[in-house]
Design a protein around this motif. Structure first.
Motif, PDB file in Angstrom:
ATOM      1  N   TYR A  94       0.839  -1.203   0.000  1.00 30.86           N
ATOM      2  CA  TYR A  94       0.000   0.000   0.000  1.00 30.86           C
ATOM      3  C   TYR A  94       0.872   1.250   0.000  1.00 30.86           C
ATOM      4  N   SER A  95       0.266   2.366  -0.334  1.00 28.61           N
ATOM      5  CA  SER A  95       0.948   3.659  -0.241  1.00 28.61           C
ATOM      6  C   SER A  95      -0.041   4.715   0.212  1.00 28.61           C
ATOM      7  N   VAL A 130      -5.591   6.202   0.361  1.00 27.22           N
ATOM      8  CA  VAL A 130      -4.674   5.070   0.290  1.00 27.22           C
ATOM      9  C   VAL A 130      -4.697   4.511  -1.126  1.00 27.22           C
ATOM     10  N   SER A 131      -3.525   4.164  -1.634  1.00 35.49           N
ATOM     11  CA  SER A 131      -3.446   3.431  -2.889  1.00 35.49           C
ATOM     12  C   SER A 131      -3.223   1.952  -2.607  1.00 35.49           C
ATOM     13  N   MET A 132      -4.102   1.116  -3.194  1.00 33.44           N
ATOM     14  CA  MET A 132      -3.895  -0.330  -3.186  1.00 33.44           C
ATOM     15  C   MET A 132      -3.715  -0.796  -4.629  1.00 33.44           C
ATOM     16  N   THR A 171     -10.263  -4.275  -2.336  1.00 34.12           N
ATOM     17  CA  THR A 171      -9.203  -3.281  -2.182  1.00 34.12           C
ATOM     18  C   THR A 171      -9.641  -2.196  -1.201  1.00 34.12           C
ATOM     19  N   CYS A 190      -9.040  -3.456   2.279  1.00 34.74           N
ATOM     20  CA  CYS A 190      -7.606  -3.354   2.576  1.00 34.74           C
ATOM     21  C   CYS A 190      -7.220  -1.909   2.888  1.00 34.74           C
ATOM     22  N   ALA A 191      -7.677  -0.977   2.050  1.00 36.17           N
ATOM     23  CA  ALA A 191      -7.345   0.432   2.250  1.00 36.17           C
ATOM     24  C   ALA A 191      -7.903   0.959   3.562  1.00 36.17           C
ATOM     25  N   VAL A 233      -5.772  -0.326   6.365  1.00 38.28           N
ATOM     26  CA  VAL A 233      -4.500   0.411   6.368  1.00 38.28           C
ATOM     27  C   VAL A 233      -4.685   1.786   6.996  1.00 38.28           C
ATOM     28  N   LYS A 284       4.667  -3.035   4.686  1.00 36.74           N
ATOM     29  CA  LYS A 284       3.560  -2.368   3.981  1.00 36.74           C
ATOM     30  C   LYS A 284       2.844  -3.275   2.987  1.00 36.74           C
TER      31      LYS A 284
END
Length: 280
Positions: free
Chosen positions: A123-124, A157-159, A223, A226-227, A230, A259
């Motif tokens: 992730y980012s 968040v980027s997944m 996703t 997940c985001a 995160v 990450k």
């Protein structure tokens, strides 16, 4: 055209084998294919294709005809389809997507597929990766988001695809149908965004509702789960193992120190059929 209908927690897909079927009309006809009254009905379309760098390539066409970079529920359905039809003869596989190589694993118990566990990659939180406007080198944590004269604290968040997460004390009170499209198309997000409203139940449970980019309200978003996990973990609201409760069911998310994110959940085949192309 032969197709199979599948779903992951109610997030449903038309799966088409691009090795056997002519897919040239799919993008142009996605709206009618996904229409629940005049077509097959689905949140999106998954297309199996050959890959030079992985076991298979997955294309994802949203119900509005746009192409998605990644889909968490879709990748589980895609992997199950490939496994049960012996297109890929192994439980651990690599799938090429626009978000990179994704690695699903079929979980089998006594010859019955119980779930699909997916290595979702890293992730980012950086604005340049989401992408977002502004200082692209800073993390998009707790920024102010103004929509219809209302102010929200949001985290992006980027997944492999963009997500805008907003925490709320009561997710059921959110008018997602009104807010979703406005946040999806907010000027902050030049490529639009998925939208998640999230309620923290405990340090190991979240409750989430989602507006998906290109699809609207869906029963689940892998996703997005997940985001959301995160974002909650980044804010110290949950531990590194989280159950995300969605309208269609639960997903189990694991956040690693490097990450990387793992997602585990079900995938189901509903039916197969044949579409008369002259109808389109």
């Amino acid at each position: 055209m032969k197709f199979t209908k599948m779903h992951g927690l109610g997030n449903d897909f038309i799966v088409i084998d691009g090795f056997k079927e002519d897919i040239s009309i799919i993008e142009k006809k996605a709206k009618i294919l996904c229409d629940r009254h005049f077509g097959i009905g689905a949140d999106g379309i998954l297309i199996l294709l050959p890959s030079d760098i992985a076991d298979l390539k997955m294309r994802i066409i949203n119900s509005d005809g746009s192409e998605a970079t990644m889909c968490g529920n879709g990748i589980r359905c895609f992997a199950l389809y490939a496994y049960t039809r012996k297109i890929v003869n192994k439980k651990k596989m690599e799938i090429e997507t626009l978000a990179g190589i994704i690695k699903p694993e079929i979980i089998v118990n006594k010859d019955i597929v119980e779930a699909v566990k997916v290595d979702m990659g890293h992730y980012s939180l950086l604005k340049e990766d989401i992408p977002m406007q502004g200082n692209t080198k800073e993390e998009a944590v707790d920024f102010d988001l103004i929509v219809d004269n209302s102010s929200f604290k949001a985290t992006a968040v980027s997944m492999g695809n963009p997500h805008c997460i907003i925490f709320t004390e009561d997710v059921e009170s959110i008018q997602l149908e009104g807010l979703g499209p406005k946040i999806e198309n907010h000027p902050y997000f030049p490529k639009r965004t998925n939208v998640e409203f999230v309620e923290v139940i405990s340090d190991s449970q979240l409750k989430m509702k989602v507006w998906e980019r290109g699809a609207g309200i869906t029963l689940a978003c892998g996703t997005g789960a997940c985001a959301s996990a995160v974002a909650a973990h980044k804010k110290g609201l949950v531990k590194d193992k989280v159950t995300v409760k969605l309208p269609g069911g639960d997903l189990f998310i694991e956040i690693m120190e490097d990450k990387k994110v793992f997602m585990t959940g079900p995938a189901k085949e509903v039916f197969s059929g044949e579409l008369e192309l002259s109808y389109l």
